[in-house]
Structure formats: C-alpha cells, structure tokens
Design an enzyme around this catalytic site. Structure first.
Site, PDB file in Angstrom:
ATOM      1  N   ASN A  47       4.812   2.036   1.093  1.00  0.00           N
ATOM      2  CA  ASN A  47       5.736   1.969  -0.041  1.00  0.00           C
ATOM      3  C   ASN A  47       5.107   2.754  -1.173  1.00  0.00           C
ATOM      4  O   ASN A  47       3.906   2.629  -1.382  1.00  0.00           O
ATOM      5  CB  ASN A  47       5.821   0.520  -0.553  1.00  0.00           C
ATOM      6  CG  ASN A  47       7.013  -0.219  -0.020  1.00  0.00           C
ATOM      7  OD1 ASN A  47       8.093   0.336   0.119  1.00  0.00           O
ATOM      8  ND2 ASN A  47       6.822  -1.485   0.262  1.00  0.00           N
ATOM      9  N   SER A  75       0.838  -1.186   0.000  1.00  0.00           N
ATOM     10  CA  SER A  75       0.000   0.000   0.000  1.00  0.00           C
ATOM     11  C   SER A  75       0.871   1.233   0.000  1.00  0.00           C
ATOM     12  O   SER A  75       2.001   1.218   0.493  1.00  0.00           O
ATOM     13  CB  SER A  75      -0.889   0.017   1.240  1.00  0.00           C
ATOM     14  OG  SER A  75      -0.067   0.248   2.364  1.00  0.00           O
ATOM     15  N   LYS A  76       0.299   2.290  -0.554  1.00  0.00           N
ATOM     16  CA  LYS A  76       1.098   3.505  -0.713  1.00  0.00           C
ATOM     17  C   LYS A  76       1.444   4.155   0.634  1.00  0.00           C
ATOM     18  O   LYS A  76       2.306   5.004   0.699  1.00  0.00           O
ATOM     19  CB  LYS A  76       0.407   4.477  -1.653  1.00  0.00           C
ATOM     20  CG  LYS A  76      -0.903   5.001  -1.145  1.00  0.00           C
ATOM     21  CD  LYS A  76      -1.511   5.934  -2.160  1.00  0.00           C
ATOM     22  CE  LYS A  76      -2.860   6.405  -1.668  1.00  0.00           C
ATOM     23  NZ  LYS A  76      -3.686   7.012  -2.656  1.00  0.00           N
ATOM     24  N   ARG A  77       0.733   3.755   1.692  1.00  0.00           N
ATOM     25  CA  ARG A  77       1.073   4.309   3.009  1.00  0.00           C
ATOM     26  C   ARG A  77       2.481   3.868   3.407  1.00  0.00           C
ATOM     27  O   ARG A  77       3.168   4.540   4.140  1.00  0.00           O
ATOM     28  CB  ARG A  77       0.106   3.827   4.099  1.00  0.00           C
ATOM     29  CG  ARG A  77      -1.344   3.996   3.749  1.00  0.00           C
ATOM     30  CD  ARG A  77      -1.931   5.330   4.240  1.00  0.00           C
ATOM     31  NE  ARG A  77      -3.148   5.620   3.493  1.00  0.00           N
ATOM     32  CZ  ARG A  77      -3.213   6.488   2.494  1.00  0.00           C
ATOM     33  NH1 ARG A  77      -2.157   7.167   2.118  1.00  0.00           N
ATOM     34  NH2 ARG A  77      -4.351   6.683   1.848  1.00  0.00           N
TER      35      ARG A  77
END
Ligand code: GLU
Length: 509
Positions: free
Chosen positions: A257, A253-255
């Site tokens: 990576n 997830s962009k949180r």
C-alpha cells in the site's frame, strides 16, 4: 487537574508516513477534546537517517491534513527546542546522573566483542541479549579506561528477575518479564542519545501527560518506565494504538500500500476524507456514522472508544469515503480544490513547455498530457513485450528506477533522474533508448511521449513510485537473486554522472 498535553514525535527519515498521520490524529483529537495542548517533536537522534528535508515534509504533510500543533520546531513554545538534535546536552547530563546513582553504567565492549557474545548465546540456544559484563568492572578499572579515552556507551541497568507492569489505557495492565528487556544503550559512543533516553527526557521536560503511540512501542515501555523511576519522575499515561495493517494483516508497508501521506494528496484524496478514514481505522462514532469531520471527531472523542485489533487499510473503502466528501463540496469549492491539487498554472506551464511542440490542436492537451493529472492509460504485459529489450531487462530497469525514485525523493529533479537512469543504462548494457522505453510505458502509458524524466519530476516521487510498482506487478519484479545483483551493480555505479557515461544529457525521443 491540569489539561492533557500530547505529542507526536516522528523521526524525519524518508517520506512522511501514514502511520505518523494516524498517531498525530489521535493525539490531536484527544488533546483538543480535553482542551489540552498538542506538541510536535522531531526525533532526529539518528543522524545518519534523519534529514531536514524529511522534517519539512512531515511539517507540510501534517499541515495539509490540518492537524495543527500548539508547540513545535517551526513555531517554538515554552519547553523547546522541539528538535532532539538541539537538546544533546540534556541527554548527556541525565545519562551521567544515572551512572552516578548507579542506575546506568559505562560499557566498553567493542562491536566485535558484542557480536561474539551474541553468537555464543545463539549457539547455546538463548535469545541474544547484553549479558551485563561491564557490571563486573571495578570503579578504578572504569576510571582508568575512561581516562585512557576508550570508546564507551552508557547502558541502563535492568533487573533480571520479576516483571514490569505497564498500564496501558486501552489494554489495562500488561506484564512484561524483565528478562525480555535488554540493558539498553542510553548514550552512544559518540555522546548522542538513543531514542529511549531522548524520548523519556523530552516527554518529561515537555510535560507530556499522555503518550499515545503505535503498539510497536509497547515492548519498549518497560525501559521507559524504568528510566522514569530511576530519575524519580512521574511517568505519563500510555496508550498504544493498534497498528495499521495491509489487507493480509501484515504491518502496513509500502510494498503493498502506498504509505506516504503525499501519495494520497497527489492522487487526489481530500485531507478531510483521509483523516476521516484514518479515524475510522481505530475509532467509531457513538452512532456508528461513517462520515464525520475532524470537529465532529473532537466533539465525541474518547480514548476508551479506540478499538484494538489490527485495522486494515483498505483503498476501496477510502475511495468510497473520498467520493462522499468530494460530492459534498460546492462547485466553487471543488474548483478551488482542483487548482490546489494539480490543475494550476505552475503545472500547466511546466507541462506545456513539453507538450506544445507535439500539439496540433488545443484539444491534444488531454490525450498527450492527461497522464500528468490522472492514471496513465492502462497497459498490459503485451505493451512491454512489444518493446525491444527482453522483459527481464525491462524488469531490471524498472526496479532500478524505483530505487532511484525512492532514494531521490528529496532531490527529485529531472537532471538527477536523467543522470541516474543514464548510469543505469550503462550498467545494464542497454542503449539509452532501450533503457528508457519501459519507463515511458510505466510512467506515461505510451511507448513515446514528452521527456519521461521531466514528466517524472512533474508527477513527484510518490506517483512515480506507484506507477513503477504497478509496472513491476504487470511484468513481474526481478527475482530476489537478481535484485541482489542489481543492488551490487548500483553500488558500483555509485553516483556516476551522465558525463561519465558519455551522454549529451539528452533523452532519446
Ligand atoms: N520517534 C518515534 C517514532 O518514530 C516515536 C515513538 C513514540 O511516540 O514514543 O515513531
């Protein structure tokens, strides 16, 4: 035996995702290794979330990686169109056909009625699922309600006993209880298909022989197999790839990576290194070598060598591999890559327009503008503490800016960013200068620099998002409660323009 046909079928919502590159790579490698074809299909049935800009980014990202398709929305092909929004009639046709053969049915339940149904099921301790209520309606009742123009959907009939056996190329036979499968909506009240119907119709009509996709779709496969059976079509072979994971094994997830393919491009990774890394996530060469090219992958590719188990996306490993690839380039090729990347006249002219007034020597270029190429000078909490607004106001500004950056990726212009942050200043009751101060530090690494919104436009959304996230890690992100309040505030501000908040469009120096 005919050669395989594979596809990647991304939905054009948001930034082009690393997961799309990963799935595309395995489909591409399999098709190429067998002399087959690889298709790009755009699954834009969710009209609200899909956009043309997102489709263009997917196309550009896959092209940057060199995963070229044989048929797709941009190049056409024999079994197009390759964009689901252009295929609506077919889906409707098949949905009606399924109703006629009594394998699907009309359902008139209102959203309120369905919510109440789920509430009752939950109260009884059951897993909420559609209870088949519309199956009780008589044919005359259905005809009457349709004739009266009552809104309705078409749902798939699902057996309520037994289990579905999914044959997965990697997992073998997987048994999924029919009771876990909901009576899926196939055609929505607005006449548009859901993913499940469109996906099956297209895989059939596009003669896809192997569906290689993320394992998150495994639980949907019984619905898909049921549709193939109901339409008397032969299903493709299924292969569900293990999902990419964060280091803590949660779904990538962009949180944790960056997940946008363009983040990796803009950060300076080589496409061949990123592909090599993605391939290593789910596959290993027979001789276990770490560095291999796309051609080498194709030469040795076998689907059966895909390893199950959550591959962890590890930036340190990617850096190492990228370094290997980078050092292999000839000096001339390296120069070419640097120019392709960011060291080009376009970026230089855009930057010089702002840097020139601040330069005293030519050599000032690097200290003043280096942050446009590489990471800004490292800053710690003390740098933010030295600014006037209290830290928690700065957290709010940076969180707000991160949301703006994420939502404006397809409209990433200095004016739009400036107006958004001016509106933020108004809503947060900060002067423009105080609102922009933490932004300068986060984006440029200094409390003052060239116009920060111009710098942001030059850096692009993915590098900006990374820097804002880093800043929020440095000074701490707002609490959940504060984030909710900020979201409400943002909703109220709406699309207030700079003019509305009485600004002259100029940024504080
Ligand atoms: N549109 C789906 C996605 O975004 C495709 C899933 C599939 O490959 O069936 O991943």
């Amino acid at each position: 035996m005919s050669t395989p046909r594979t596809r990647v079928a991304p939905s054009p919502t948001g930034a082009p995702h690393l997961g799309t590159a990963y799935v595309a790579l395995f489909n591409y490698a399999y098709a190429r290794s067998m002399g087959g074809s690889f298709v790009l299909r755009i699954e834009d049935t969710d009209q609200q979330r899909s956009s043309v800009a997102a489709e263009q980014e997917i196309i550009a990202a896959l092209r940057w990686l060199g995963l070229n398709w044989d048929e797709g929305p941009d190049i056409g092909g024999d079994v197009g169109p390759y964009r689901q929004s252009e295929r609506s009639e077919r889906y409707r046709h098949y949905a009606e056909q399924l109703v006629a053969s009594e394998q699907a049915f009309y359902c008139f339940a209102t959203p309120q009625e369905l919510a109440a149904m789920r509430e009752e099921q939950r109260a009884r301790g059951e897993t909420p699922r559609y209870d088949g209520r519309a199956l009780q309606l008589s044919a005359t009742e259905v005809a009457r309600r349709r004739a009266a123009g009552e809104p309705h959907v078409i749902r798939l009939k699902v057996p309520d006993v037994g289990a579905c056996e999914v044959n997965d190329l990697l997992r073998g036979a997987v048994s999924i209880d029919w009771r876990q499968v909901d009576m899926q909506v196939l055609l929505k009240a607005d006449g548009r298909p859901t993913y499940h119907l469109a996906n099956v119709v297209d895989d059939h009509e596009m003669r896809i022989s192997h569906v290689v996709r993320g394992e998150e779709w495994l639980s949907s496969t019984p619905k898909h197999l049921l549709l193939y059976q109901a339409l008397a079509w032969e299903p493709p072979q299924y292969c569900h790839l293990p999902l990419l994971r964060n280091p803590d094994h949660s779904k990538l997830s962009k949180r944790r990576n960056p997940t946008s393919i363009f983040y990796y491009r803009d950060k300076g990774y080589l496409p061949e290194a990123l592909l090599n890394y993605l391939a290593r996530m789910g596959w290993s060469m027979p001789d276990e070598r770490e560095r291999f090219s796309l051609d080498e992958l194709i030469e040795h590719f076998e689907l059966s060598r895909v390893v199950l188990g959550g591959p962890v996306f590890d930036l340190v490993k990617l850096d190492w591999l990228n370094g290997q690839w980078l050092r292999e380039l000839s000096p001339l090729e390296l120069q070419r890559r640097l120019v392709d990347w960011r060291l080009n006249p376009e970026l230089l002219s855009a930057a010089l327009e702002h840097l020139q007034p601040r330069m005293e020597r030519l050599s000032d270029l690097v200290p003043l503008g280096g942050f446009l190429l590489g990471a800004p000078p490292e800053v710690d909490e003390a740098h933010y503490r030295a600014l006037k607004p209290p830290l928690e106001r700065q957290q709010a500004v940076l969180q707000w800016a991160l949301w703006e950056v994420e939502e404006r990726r397809f409209d990433f212009e200095r004016d739009a960013l400036f107006n958004a942050m001016t509106a933020a200043a108004g809503a947060l009751e900060l002067s423009l200068r105080d609102c922009f101060a933490p932004l300068f530090v986060a984006i440029t690494g200094r409390p003052s620099s060239i116009s920060v919104v111009d710098a942001m436009a030059m850096l692009g959304p993915d590098l900006c998002a990374e820097r804002l996230r880093t800043a929020l890690t440095t000074i701490g992100a707002p609490s959940k409660k504060t984030r909710r309040q900020l979201e409400v505030l943002r909703g109220q501000v709406g699309k207030a323009s700079a003019a509305d908040v009485g600004s002259d469009g100029r940024e504080p120096e």
